[in-house]
Every structure is written in structure tokens, then in C-alpha cells.
Design an enzyme around this catalytic site. Structure first.
Site, PDB file in Angstrom:
ATOM      1  N   LYS A 115     -41.451 -35.466  14.849  1.00 54.35           N
ATOM      2  CA  LYS A 115     -41.871 -35.634  14.462  1.00 54.35           C
ATOM      3  C   LYS A 115     -43.157 -36.062  14.439  1.00 54.35           C
ATOM      4  CE  LYS A 115     -38.560 -35.093  10.477  1.00 54.35           C
ATOM      5  NZ  LYS A 115     -38.081 -35.031   9.155  1.00 54.35           N
ATOM      6  N   TYR A 146     -38.277 -25.613   7.856  1.00 58.29           N
ATOM      7  CA  TYR A 146     -37.872 -25.820   7.347  1.00 58.29           C
ATOM      8  C   TYR A 146     -37.628 -25.099   4.789  1.00 58.29           C
ATOM      9  CZ  TYR A 146     -37.763 -30.359   8.322  1.00 58.29           C
ATOM     10  OH  TYR A 146     -37.728 -31.493   8.947  1.00 58.29           O
ATOM     11  N   ARG A 164     -27.179 -36.239  15.328  1.00 60.89           N
ATOM     12  CA  ARG A 164     -27.205 -36.921  13.526  1.00 60.89           C
ATOM     13  C   ARG A 164     -27.221 -38.368  13.774  1.00 60.89           C
ATOM     14  NH1 ARG A 164     -29.393 -33.585   9.615  1.00 60.89           N
ATOM     15  NH2 ARG A 164     -28.930 -34.742   8.179  1.00 60.89           N
ATOM     16  N   ARG A 198     -33.806 -43.870  12.656  1.00 60.13           N
ATOM     17  CA  ARG A 198     -34.917 -44.038  11.508  1.00 60.13           C
ATOM     18  C   ARG A 198     -34.999 -45.436  11.638  1.00 60.13           C
ATOM     19  NH1 ARG A 198     -32.429 -37.853   9.058  1.00 60.13           N
ATOM     20  NH2 ARG A 198     -33.649 -36.804   9.682  1.00 60.13           N
ATOM     21  N   ASN A 208     -40.154 -40.066   9.188  1.00 60.20           N
ATOM     22  CA  ASN A 208     -38.439 -40.145   9.189  1.00 60.20           C
ATOM     23  C   ASN A 208     -38.436 -39.937  10.740  1.00 60.20           C
ATOM     24  OD1 ASN A 208     -37.339 -38.028   8.553  1.00 60.20           O
ATOM     25  ND2 ASN A 208     -36.111 -38.480   7.840  1.00 60.20           N
ATOM     26  N   HIS A 217     -35.925 -34.860  13.825  1.00 56.74           N
ATOM     27  CA  HIS A 217     -35.014 -34.409  13.044  1.00 56.74           C
ATOM     28  C   HIS A 217     -33.908 -33.748  13.439  1.00 56.74           C
ATOM     29  CE1 HIS A 217     -33.453 -30.421  10.893  1.00 56.74           C
ATOM     30  NE2 HIS A 217     -33.722 -29.561  12.158  1.00 56.74           N
ATOM     31  N   GLU A 241     -32.065 -22.604  14.089  1.00 54.16           N
ATOM     32  CA  GLU A 241     -34.356 -23.392  14.817  1.00 54.16           C
ATOM     33  C   GLU A 241     -33.881 -23.790  16.267  1.00 54.16           C
ATOM     34  OE1 GLU A 241     -32.081 -27.564  13.219  1.00 54.16           O
ATOM     35  OE2 GLU A 241     -32.423 -26.955  10.463  1.00 54.16           O
TER      36      GLU A 241
HETATM   37  P1  ADP Z   1     -32.382 -34.840   7.416  1.00 54.75           P
HETATM   38  O1  ADP Z   1     -33.773 -34.428   8.114  1.00 54.75           O
HETATM   39  O2  ADP Z   1     -32.018 -35.981   7.604  1.00 54.75           O
HETATM   40  O3  ADP Z   1     -31.940 -33.019   7.136  1.00 54.75           O
HETATM   41  P2  ADP Z   1     -32.767 -33.281   5.071  1.00 54.75           P
HETATM   42  O4  ADP Z   1     -32.677 -31.762   5.175  1.00 54.75           O
HETATM   43  O5  ADP Z   1     -32.414 -33.302   3.246  1.00 54.75           O
HETATM   44  O6  ADP Z   1     -33.198 -34.149   5.791  1.00 54.75           O
HETATM   45  O7  ADP Z   1     -34.270 -33.327   4.240  1.00 54.75           O
HETATM   46  C1  ADP Z   1     -35.277 -32.386   5.532  1.00 54.75           C
HETATM   47  C2  ADP Z   1     -36.433 -33.145   5.832  1.00 54.75           C
HETATM   48  O8  ADP Z   1     -37.294 -33.092   4.263  1.00 54.75           O
HETATM   49  C3  ADP Z   1     -36.717 -35.063   5.769  1.00 54.75           C
HETATM   50  O9  ADP Z   1     -35.533 -35.316   7.115  1.00 54.75           O
HETATM   51  C4  ADP Z   1     -37.585 -35.385   4.985  1.00 54.75           C
HETATM   52  O10 ADP Z   1     -38.247 -35.552   6.474  1.00 54.75           O
HETATM   53  C5  ADP Z   1     -37.698 -34.845   3.623  1.00 54.75           C
HETATM   54  N1  ADP Z   1     -36.846 -35.413   3.127  1.00 54.75           N
HETATM   55  C6  ADP Z   1     -36.349 -35.080   2.126  1.00 54.75           C
HETATM   56  N2  ADP Z   1     -35.868 -35.753   1.461  1.00 54.75           N
HETATM   57  C7  ADP Z   1     -37.018 -35.885   1.093  1.00 54.75           C
HETATM   58  C8  ADP Z   1     -37.512 -36.751  -0.631  1.00 54.75           C
HETATM   59  N3  ADP Z   1     -36.305 -36.943  -1.265  1.00 54.75           N
HETATM   60  N4  ADP Z   1     -38.743 -37.261  -0.522  1.00 54.75           N
HETATM   61  C9  ADP Z   1     -39.448 -36.749   0.389  1.00 54.75           C
HETATM   62  N5  ADP Z   1     -39.102 -35.879   1.854  1.00 54.75           N
HETATM   63  C10 ADP Z   1     -37.414 -35.781   2.171  1.00 54.75           C
HETATM   64 MG    MG Z   2     -31.515 -31.448   6.888  1.00 49.62          MG
END
Ligand code: ADP
Ligand code: MG
Length: 137
Positions: free
Chosen positions: A9, A49, A85, A102, A112, A115, A126
């Protein structure tokens, strides 16, 4: 053999840690099958997204993902989706295991660093969002 989409990212690109991150994937047996650096528009980030369109963080997340260049990759290997992951760690770095990307680099739950696709169907969507079949080797 499985394929997954990985993104470094904008925060990860800015910190100049591409080599460290890609090295972790390689050390765990994943192979880079495709790679490029791009800069998404807000609209492109929203399309990527789209599954999160009703989440409260959708607008902020897509601002973040379009604030600067990212590196998109297809990673290939046995169990690549779950393995990626595991190497990434939990979404919120506060909950991420020791030694994960992370845990080591992420600022907060949004910024974070990486992705990774979460399932077979999302990986297919994706990967297709960024790469044609001719670019995956
Ligand atoms: P992951 O990337 O671990 O699969 P998610 O698919 O739940 O997580 O969320 C996508 C992305 O959205 C996360 O990697 C993060 O950058 C952002 N995100 C997730 N939850 C939050 C939150 N509570 N507040 C702000 N950003 C968030
Ligand atoms: Mg995700």
C-alpha cells in the site's frame, strides 16, 4: 498451486521497504508471478474495494489507497492465499502476531502496509482487476 493478489500500500511504498516485504514472501515459498507499480485514482480504489462500499471506512480507505503509488503483485505457491495472510498478520497491527509484516510496520488498522486476497473468488476478481493473463508468468 494457488495464486493470490498482494498489494504494498502507499504507506509501504513511501517507507521504501519493498525489498523487505517481497523477501518475506519469497522466504516463505511464495513466488512473484506478476508485479508492477501503479498509482490508482480514487475511482479505481473504490472499484477495487467495492465489497466494502457500505463500511464506515470506505471513503477514508479509498482516499488512502489513492494517495500515492502502490505495488501490485500476483503471488503463487502452495496455499498462497492463506500463507500470504499469515505472513501479513491481522488487519489491526495491535492484534498482529510477532514477526508479521503488519506487526513490524503498520501504523494503525487503516494504514496497514499490505493487502492480500481472502478467498479463491476474491483472488480471481482482484488479480483480474490489475493483470491480464499475458502478464502472469
Ligand atoms: P484485510 O485487509 O485484513 O483483509 P479488511 O478486508 O477487513 O481487512 O479491510 C480492508 C482494509 O480496510 C484494511 O486492510 C484496512 O486498510 C481498512 N480497514 C479495515 N478495518 C478498518 C477500520 N475499522 N478502520 C479503518 N480502516 C479499516
Ligand atoms: Mg480483506
Amino acid at each position: 498451486m494457488e495464486r493470490t493478489l498482494s498489494i504494498i500500500k502507499p504507506d509501504g511504498v513511501k517507507r521504501n521497504i519493498l525489498g523487505d516485504i517481497i523477501g518475506r514472501f519469497e522466504k516463505h515459498g511464495l513466488r512473484v508471478a506478476a508485479i508492477k507499480k501503479i498509482w490508482m485514482s480514487k475511482e479505481e480504489a473504490k472499484g477495487f474495494y467495492i465489497v466494502h462500499k457500505d463500511r464506515p471506512f470506505y471513503d477514508s480507505l479509498t482516499d488512502f489507497m489513492s494517495e500515492g503509488p502502490i505495488v501490485v503483485m500476483v503471488l503463487e505457491g502452495d496455499n498462497a492465499i492463506a500463507k500470504n495472510r499469515e505472513i501479513m498478520g491481522a488487519t489491526n497491527p495491535a492484534n498482529a502476531a510477532e514477526g508479521t509484516i503488519r506487526k513490524d510496520f503498520a501504523e494503525n488498522v487503516e494504514r496497514n502496509i499490505v493487502h492480500g486476497s481472502d478467498a479463491t473468488e476474491t483472488a480471481a476478481f482482484e488479480i483480474g482487476y490489475f493483470f491480464s493473463s499475458l502478464e502472469i508468468l
